[in-house]
Design a protein around this motif. Structure first.
Motif, PDB file in Angstrom:
ATOM      1  N   PHE A 166       0.816  -1.216   0.000  1.00 35.87           N
ATOM      2  CA  PHE A 166       0.000   0.000   0.000  1.00 35.87           C
ATOM      3  C   PHE A 166       0.846   1.261   0.000  1.00 35.87           C
ATOM      4  CE2 PHE A 166      -2.518  -3.383   1.734  1.00 35.87           C
ATOM      5  CZ  PHE A 166      -3.750  -3.186   1.156  1.00 35.87           C
ATOM      6  N   THR A 167       0.390   2.237  -0.813  1.00 33.48           N
ATOM      7  CA  THR A 167       1.005   3.554  -0.875  1.00 33.48           C
ATOM      8  C   THR A 167      -0.111   4.588  -0.801  1.00 33.48           C
ATOM      9  OG1 THR A 167       2.672   2.669  -2.392  1.00 33.48           O
ATOM     10  CG2 THR A 167       2.497   5.056  -2.248  1.00 33.48           C
ATOM     11  N   PRO A 168       0.026   5.612   0.048  1.00 29.52           N
ATOM     12  CA  PRO A 168      -1.019   6.642   0.109  1.00 29.52           C
ATOM     13  C   PRO A 168      -1.228   7.311  -1.250  1.00 29.52           C
ATOM     14  CG  PRO A 168       0.482   6.862   1.951  1.00 29.52           C
ATOM     15  CD  PRO A 168       1.096   5.860   1.008  1.00 29.52           C
ATOM     16  N   ASN A 169      -2.471   7.633  -1.545  1.00 27.81           N
ATOM     17  CA  ASN A 169      -2.877   8.300  -2.776  1.00 27.81           C
ATOM     18  C   ASN A 169      -3.427   9.667  -2.359  1.00 27.81           C
ATOM     19  OD1 ASN A 169      -4.876   9.128  -4.843  1.00 27.81           O
ATOM     20  ND2 ASN A 169      -4.456   7.158  -5.782  1.00 27.81           N
ATOM     21  N   SER A 170      -3.291  10.690  -3.172  1.00 26.82           N
ATOM     22  CA  SER A 170      -3.737  12.036  -2.794  1.00 26.82           C
ATOM     23  C   SER A 170      -5.258  12.229  -2.893  1.00 26.82           C
ATOM     24  CB  SER A 170      -3.030  13.083  -3.657  1.00 26.82           C
ATOM     25  OG  SER A 170      -3.353  12.884  -5.024  1.00 26.82           O
ATOM     26  N   LYS A 171      -5.970  11.263  -3.463  1.00 24.63           N
ATOM     27  CA  LYS A 171      -7.421  11.386  -3.638  1.00 24.63           C
ATOM     28  C   LYS A 171      -8.143  11.390  -2.282  1.00 24.63           C
ATOM     29  CE  LYS A 171     -11.383   8.934  -5.587  1.00 24.63           C
ATOM     30  NZ  LYS A 171     -11.834   7.789  -6.368  1.00 24.63           N
ATOM     31  N   THR A 172      -9.162  12.235  -2.175  1.00 23.81           N
ATOM     32  CA  THR A 172     -10.068  12.221  -1.027  1.00 23.81           C
ATOM     33  C   THR A 172     -11.493  12.388  -1.539  1.00 23.81           C
ATOM     34  OG1 THR A 172      -9.921  14.604  -0.649  1.00 23.81           O
ATOM     35  CG2 THR A 172      -8.380  13.220   0.587  1.00 23.81           C
ATOM     36  N   THR A 173     -12.434  11.858  -0.801  1.00 15.43           N
ATOM     37  CA  THR A 173     -13.853  12.066  -1.083  1.00 15.43           C
ATOM     38  C   THR A 173     -14.549  12.299   0.246  1.00 15.43           C
ATOM     39  OG1 THR A 173     -14.312   9.689  -0.986  1.00 15.43           O
ATOM     40  CG2 THR A 173     -13.891  10.632  -3.177  1.00 15.43           C
ATOM     41  N   VAL A 174     -15.764  12.843   0.192  1.00 13.42           N
ATOM     42  CA  VAL A 174     -16.511  13.125   1.411  1.00 13.42           C
ATOM     43  C   VAL A 174     -17.837  12.379   1.379  1.00 13.42           C
ATOM     44  CG1 VAL A 174     -17.606  14.924   2.809  1.00 13.42           C
ATOM     45  CG2 VAL A 174     -15.444  15.397   1.641  1.00 13.42           C
ATOM     46  N   CYS A 175     -18.114  11.671   2.450  1.00 16.25           N
ATOM     47  CA  CYS A 175     -19.400  11.001   2.647  1.00 16.25           C
ATOM     48  C   CYS A 175     -20.152  11.800   3.707  1.00 16.25           C
ATOM     49  CB  CYS A 175     -19.190   9.563   3.123  1.00 16.25           C
ATOM     50  SG  CYS A 175     -20.722   8.746   3.639  1.00 16.25           S
ATOM     51  N   GLY A 176     -21.418  12.068   3.460  1.00 16.85           N
ATOM     52  CA  GLY A 176     -22.216  12.879   4.370  1.00 16.85           C
ATOM     53  C   GLY A 176     -22.334  12.332   5.777  1.00 16.85           C
ATOM     54  N   TRP A 177     -22.296  11.027   5.959  1.00 14.19           N
ATOM     55  CA  TRP A 177     -22.449  10.492   7.312  1.00 14.19           C
ATOM     56  C   TRP A 177     -21.192   9.812   7.863  1.00 14.19           C
ATOM     57  CZ3 TRP A 177     -22.327   5.401   9.038  1.00 14.19           C
ATOM     58  CH2 TRP A 177     -22.353   4.415   8.065  1.00 14.19           C
ATOM     59  N   LYS A 178     -20.213   9.514   6.990  1.00 13.21           N
ATOM     60  CA  LYS A 178     -18.983   8.867   7.477  1.00 13.21           C
ATOM     61  C   LYS A 178     -17.833   9.855   7.654  1.00 13.21           C
ATOM     62  CE  LYS A 178     -19.838   5.580   4.409  1.00 13.21           C
ATOM     63  NZ  LYS A 178     -19.623   4.625   3.379  1.00 13.21           N
ATOM     64  N   GLY A 179     -17.719  10.825   6.766  1.00 10.60           N
ATOM     65  CA  GLY A 179     -16.623  11.791   6.861  1.00 10.60           C
ATOM     66  C   GLY A 179     -15.797  11.822   5.591  1.00 10.60           C
ATOM     67  N   THR A 180     -14.532  12.214   5.718  1.00 13.49           N
ATOM     68  CA  THR A 180     -13.628  12.328   4.572  1.00 13.49           C
ATOM     69  C   THR A 180     -12.792  11.067   4.444  1.00 13.49           C
ATOM     70  OG1 THR A 180     -13.520  14.721   4.824  1.00 13.49           O
ATOM     71  CG2 THR A 180     -11.778  13.694   3.524  1.00 13.49           C
ATOM     72  N   ALA A 181     -12.856  10.463   3.252  1.00 16.04           N
ATOM     73  CA  ALA A 181     -12.094   9.240   2.977  1.00 16.04           C
ATOM     74  C   ALA A 181     -10.776   9.594   2.327  1.00 16.04           C
ATOM     75  CB  ALA A 181     -12.888   8.317   2.045  1.00 16.04           C
ATOM     76  N   SER A 182      -9.734   8.888   2.723  1.00 20.42           N
ATOM     77  CA  SER A 182      -8.449   8.988   2.033  1.00 20.42           C
ATOM     78  C   SER A 182      -8.201   7.645   1.355  1.00 20.42           C
ATOM     79  CB  SER A 182      -7.334   9.339   3.013  1.00 20.42           C
ATOM     80  OG  SER A 182      -7.266   8.403   4.060  1.00 20.42           O
ATOM     81  N   TYR A 183      -7.391   7.660   0.310  1.00 22.49           N
ATOM     82  CA  TYR A 183      -7.227   6.489  -0.557  1.00 22.49           C
ATOM     83  C   TYR A 183      -5.799   5.974  -0.581  1.00 22.49           C
ATOM     84  CZ  TYR A 183     -11.959   7.213  -2.114  1.00 22.49           C
ATOM     85  OH  TYR A 183     -13.318   7.331  -2.143  1.00 22.49           O
ATOM     86  N   PHE A 184      -5.667   4.711  -1.001  1.00 27.67           N
ATOM     87  CA  PHE A 184      -4.375   4.056  -1.131  1.00 27.67           C
ATOM     88  C   PHE A 184      -4.286   3.362  -2.480  1.00 27.67           C
ATOM     89  CE2 PHE A 184      -5.531   4.064   3.305  1.00 27.67           C
ATOM     90  CZ  PHE A 184      -4.380   4.504   3.940  1.00 27.67           C
ATOM     91  N   ASP A 185      -3.099   3.360  -3.053  1.00 23.18           N
ATOM     92  CA  ASP A 185      -2.820   2.539  -4.232  1.00 23.18           C
ATOM     93  C   ASP A 185      -2.370   1.177  -3.719  1.00 23.18           C
ATOM     94  OD1 ASP A 185      -3.300   4.800  -5.757  1.00 23.18           O
ATOM     95  OD2 ASP A 185      -1.174   5.258  -6.030  1.00 23.18           O
ATOM     96  N   ILE A 186      -2.703   0.131  -4.470  1.00 25.55           N
ATOM     97  CA  ILE A 186      -2.291  -1.222  -4.105  1.00 25.55           C
ATOM     98  C   ILE A 186      -1.370  -1.739  -5.201  1.00 25.55           C
ATOM     99  CG2 ILE A 186      -3.070  -3.550  -3.532  1.00 25.55           C
ATOM    100  CD1 ILE A 186      -5.885  -2.304  -3.008  1.00 25.55           C
ATOM    101  N   LYS A 187      -0.203  -2.229  -4.809  1.00 16.74           N
ATOM    102  CA  LYS A 187       0.761  -2.752  -5.778  1.00 16.74           C
ATOM    103  C   LYS A 187       0.861  -4.262  -5.653  1.00 16.74           C
ATOM    104  CE  LYS A 187       5.403  -2.223  -7.594  1.00 16.74           C
ATOM    105  NZ  LYS A 187       6.658  -1.484  -7.519  1.00 16.74           N
ATOM    106  N   HIS A 188       0.769  -4.935  -6.807  1.00 17.21           N
ATOM    107  CA  HIS A 188       0.910  -6.393  -6.830  1.00 17.21           C
ATOM    108  C   HIS A 188       2.394  -6.741  -6.817  1.00 17.21           C
ATOM    109  CE1 HIS A 188       0.424 -10.573  -7.963  1.00 17.21           C
ATOM    110  NE2 HIS A 188      -0.840 -10.437  -7.597  1.00 17.21           N
ATOM    111  N   ALA A 189       2.797  -7.592  -5.878  1.00 17.97           N
ATOM    112  CA  ALA A 189       4.218  -7.915  -5.694  1.00 17.97           C
ATOM    113  C   ALA A 189       4.830  -8.622  -6.895  1.00 17.97           C
ATOM    114  CB  ALA A 189       4.400  -8.773  -4.451  1.00 17.97           C
ATOM    115  N   GLU A 190       4.095  -9.529  -7.528  1.00 19.34           N
ATOM    116  CA  GLU A 190       4.657 -10.312  -8.633  1.00 19.34           C
ATOM    117  C   GLU A 190       4.627  -9.584  -9.969  1.00 19.34           C
ATOM    118  OE1 GLU A 190       3.067 -14.272  -8.830  1.00 19.34           O
ATOM    119  OE2 GLU A 190       3.325 -14.554  -6.670  1.00 19.34           O
ATOM    120  N   THR A 191       3.509  -8.943 -10.277  1.00 20.90           N
ATOM    121  CA  THR A 191       3.359  -8.331 -11.599  1.00 20.90           C
ATOM    122  C   THR A 191       3.763  -6.860 -11.624  1.00 20.90           C
ATOM    123  OG1 THR A 191       1.080  -7.620 -11.228  1.00 20.90           O
ATOM    124  CG2 THR A 191       1.405  -9.876 -12.092  1.00 20.90           C
TER     125      THR A 191
END
Length: 155
Positions: free
Chosen positions: A94-119
């Motif tokens: 996992f690597t942090p991603n700069s994307k964020t979104t806002v959900c009205g009842w949960k709050g602000t989400a931050s995102y992660f990139d996922i890297k496949h180890a083999e490919t």
């Protein structure tokens, strides 16, 4: 007499139509949930497969293209998504991603990139988390969820 035939429940492993999609059930056979509240249907994989994740599962793993990226015995289930504690993630994928979104009842989400180890393939923004939540979403504060094609496998 009704013009519609009564609905028949699909057997385990049997494909069933849902709208324009055909979904199949894919889960390990084990104890049945005591109520519908103890089960959660999760759409996963490239072919959209329906699997059951039970609240009392011994272990649930998040798997992307054969690679286990998270595992926990304590998932949280909200809005049709399985959330894993941050400590359950295999951090090397996992690597942090700069994307964020806002959900009205949960709050602000931050995102992660996922890297496949083999490919080396990267799923940009493939996981998200609510580091700080609104009060109604406290049970997923700091937990992480995944977009398909990540599959949730119960063991």
């Amino acid at each position: 007499m009704s013009a519609h035939a009564p609905r028949r429940r699909a057997a385990v492993g049997e494909a069933r139509p849902v709208g324009a999609l055909r979904l199949s059930l894919s889960h390990k056979v084990g104890a049945r949930p005591q109520s519908h509240a103890q089960s959660l249907d999760v759409l996963t994989s490239k072919n959209i497969v329906m699997s059951k994740v039970r609240a009392y599962a011994k272990m649930v793993k998040a798997v992307w293209k054969g690679q286990v990226i998270a595992e926990t015995a304590a998932p949280q289930m909200v809005d049709g998504n399985v959330y894993y504690p941050r400590s359950a993630l295999k951090s090397e994928f996992f690597t942090p991603n700069s994307k964020t979104t806002v959900c009205g009842w949960k709050g602000t989400a931050s995102y992660f990139d996922i890297k496949h180890a083999e490919t080396g393939e990267v799923m940009s923004g493939g996981a998200w988390s609510y580091p700080e939540t609104k009060p109604a979403a406290d049970k997923i504060k700091g937990y992480v969820a995944f977009y398909p094609p990540v599959q949730h496998v119960e063991e």
